[in-house]
Design a protein around this motif. Structure first.
Motif, mmCIF file in Angstrom:
data_model
loop_
_atom_site.group_PDB
_atom_site.id
_atom_site.type_symbol
_atom_site.label_atom_id
_atom_site.label_comp_id
_atom_site.label_asym_id
_atom_site.label_seq_id
_atom_site.Cartn_x
_atom_site.Cartn_y
_atom_site.Cartn_z
ATOM 1 N N TRP A 191 28.937 -50.816 74.775
ATOM 2 C CA TRP A 191 29.369 -49.502 73.853
ATOM 3 C C TRP A 191 29.372 -50.031 72.344
ATOM 4 O O TRP A 191 30.514 -50.821 72.089
ATOM 5 N N VAL A 192 28.780 -49.565 71.623
ATOM 6 C CA VAL A 192 28.908 -49.894 70.097
ATOM 7 C C VAL A 192 29.565 -48.665 69.460
ATOM 8 O O VAL A 192 29.153 -47.483 69.586
ATOM 9 N N THR A 193 30.568 -48.985 68.888
ATOM 10 C CA THR A 193 31.201 -47.775 68.196
ATOM 11 C C THR A 193 31.315 -48.462 66.575
ATOM 12 O O THR A 193 31.467 -49.407 66.345
ATOM 13 N N LEU A 197 22.120 -50.715 64.015
ATOM 14 C CA LEU A 197 22.478 -50.845 65.459
ATOM 15 C C LEU A 197 22.001 -49.754 66.125
ATOM 16 O O LEU A 197 21.774 -49.703 67.413
ATOM 17 N N SER A 198 21.765 -48.317 65.743
ATOM 18 C CA SER A 198 21.363 -47.273 66.263
ATOM 19 C C SER A 198 19.828 -47.640 66.802
ATOM 20 O O SER A 198 19.249 -47.497 68.035
ATOM 21 N N TYR A 200 21.284 -49.264 79.276
ATOM 22 C CA TYR A 200 22.634 -49.719 79.795
ATOM 23 C C TYR A 200 23.556 -49.983 78.301
ATOM 24 O O TYR A 200 24.036 -51.075 78.136
ATOM 25 N N SER A 201 23.013 -49.251 77.295
ATOM 26 C CA SER A 201 23.879 -49.269 76.168
ATOM 27 C C SER A 201 24.295 -47.869 75.476
ATOM 28 O O SER A 201 23.404 -46.966 75.869
ATOM 29 N N LEU A 202 24.988 -47.526 74.638
ATOM 30 C CA LEU A 202 25.179 -46.490 74.133
ATOM 31 C C LEU A 202 26.093 -46.795 72.931
ATOM 32 O O LEU A 202 26.471 -47.569 72.588
ATOM 33 N N MET A 203 26.036 -45.654 71.956
ATOM 34 C CA MET A 203 26.914 -45.914 70.643
ATOM 35 C C MET A 203 27.188 -44.541 70.153
ATOM 36 O O MET A 203 26.667 -43.235 70.342
ATOM 37 N N GLY A 236 38.208 -51.999 63.606
ATOM 38 C CA GLY A 236 37.355 -52.647 62.838
ATOM 39 C C GLY A 236 36.279 -51.419 62.494
ATOM 40 O O GLY A 236 36.169 -50.469 63.300
ATOM 41 N N ALA A 237 35.163 -51.782 61.217
ATOM 42 C CA ALA A 237 34.109 -50.999 61.184
ATOM 43 C C ALA A 237 33.210 -50.779 62.203
ATOM 44 O O ALA A 237 32.721 -49.715 62.685
ATOM 45 N N ILE A 238 32.837 -51.874 62.764
ATOM 46 C CA ILE A 238 31.929 -51.982 63.820
ATOM 47 C C ILE A 238 32.462 -52.701 64.967
ATOM 48 O O ILE A 238 33.064 -53.941 64.742
ATOM 49 N N MET A 239 32.483 -52.424 66.202
ATOM 50 C CA MET A 239 33.000 -53.016 67.342
ATOM 51 C C MET A 239 32.154 -52.498 68.488
ATOM 52 O O MET A 239 31.477 -51.858 68.660
#
Length: 219
Positions: A136-138, A151-152, A160-163, A171-174
């Motif tokens: 999971w990218v946030t 990242l998108s 098997y990934s989501l954002m 943090g700005a990107i985790m």
């Protein structure tokens, strides 16, 4: 008598001209065949080179992915998987970390087949996706637009990934997986590829191979 000689001489010249023309045609055909053979040989050579290069590139990518999967990820945080509950609940869960990396969760997972969400998604559904082995990218509003786009692009090509955006994170990107989390400096941070290689359906996954589609989607 002179007339006969003149006619004979003219016929000889015509015959000679025909022979010369036929010789030129043969030379032209030979030249054309030679050029065609050279072109075909060149195309075959280029094709073989491109195929070899493509094969070499794939081998290098696979080798790099294998190396990333074994690499220790600097700054990574770990949680004991034995202490991360996995019950399906309807009551709202208050997670000790943001974004959450595990714990009790909703019975429906968030679709994570390379899903890029433009709005925040429910923690409890996202945690269920992590249980299925997703990454999971946030990102917060402090993340540069160029990094968000990169990242998108990566997530959209990775099953098997989501954002999704997540404004309360430190943090700005985790990046999060079940029991794992890291904060990165940019989309080009080498830890992004390391994290994906190591944790997309990685050894930490409680339910490897479980569905990542057919769940909850963002309307």
């Amino acid at each position: 008598m002179a007339s006969k000689e003149t006619k004979s001489s003219r016929q000889a010249r015509i015959a000679e001209m025909r022979r010369a023309e036929q010789a030129r045609e043969r030379r032209n055909k030979i030249a054309a065949v030679t050029v065609s053979v050279a072109i075909v040989a060149g195309l075959v050579g280029v094709g073989a080179y491109l195929l070899n290069k493509e094969s070499d590139d794939k081998d290098k990518q696979q080798a790099q992915k294998a190396a990333d999967a074994k690499a220790t990820i600097a700054g990574e945080k770990d949680w004991d998987p034995k202490k991360l509950a996995r019950n399906h609940v309807t009551k709202t869960v208050s997670y000790p970390m943001k974004p959450p990396v595990g714990g009790d969760h909703d019975q429906v997972w968030m679709n994570c087949g390379g899903a890029v969400y433009k709005k925040p998604i429910p923690d409890m559904n996202a945690v269920h996706s992590l249980e299925h082995g997703s990454v999971w990218v946030t990102y917060s509003d402090k993340a540069p637009a160029a990094d968000v786009q990169k990242l998108s692009d990566k997530v959209s090509k990775t099953p098997y990934s989501l954002m999704s955006p997540y404004q309360d994170q430190a943090g700005a990107i985790m990046l999060s997986a079940w029991g794992k989390q890291v904060t990165v400096t940019s989309a080009d941070d080498p830890r992004v590829n390391q994290f994906f290689a190591k944790y997309v359906q990685g050894a930490q996954t409680p339910e490897p191979g479980a569905a990542c589609t057919g769940g909850l989607d963002q309307k």
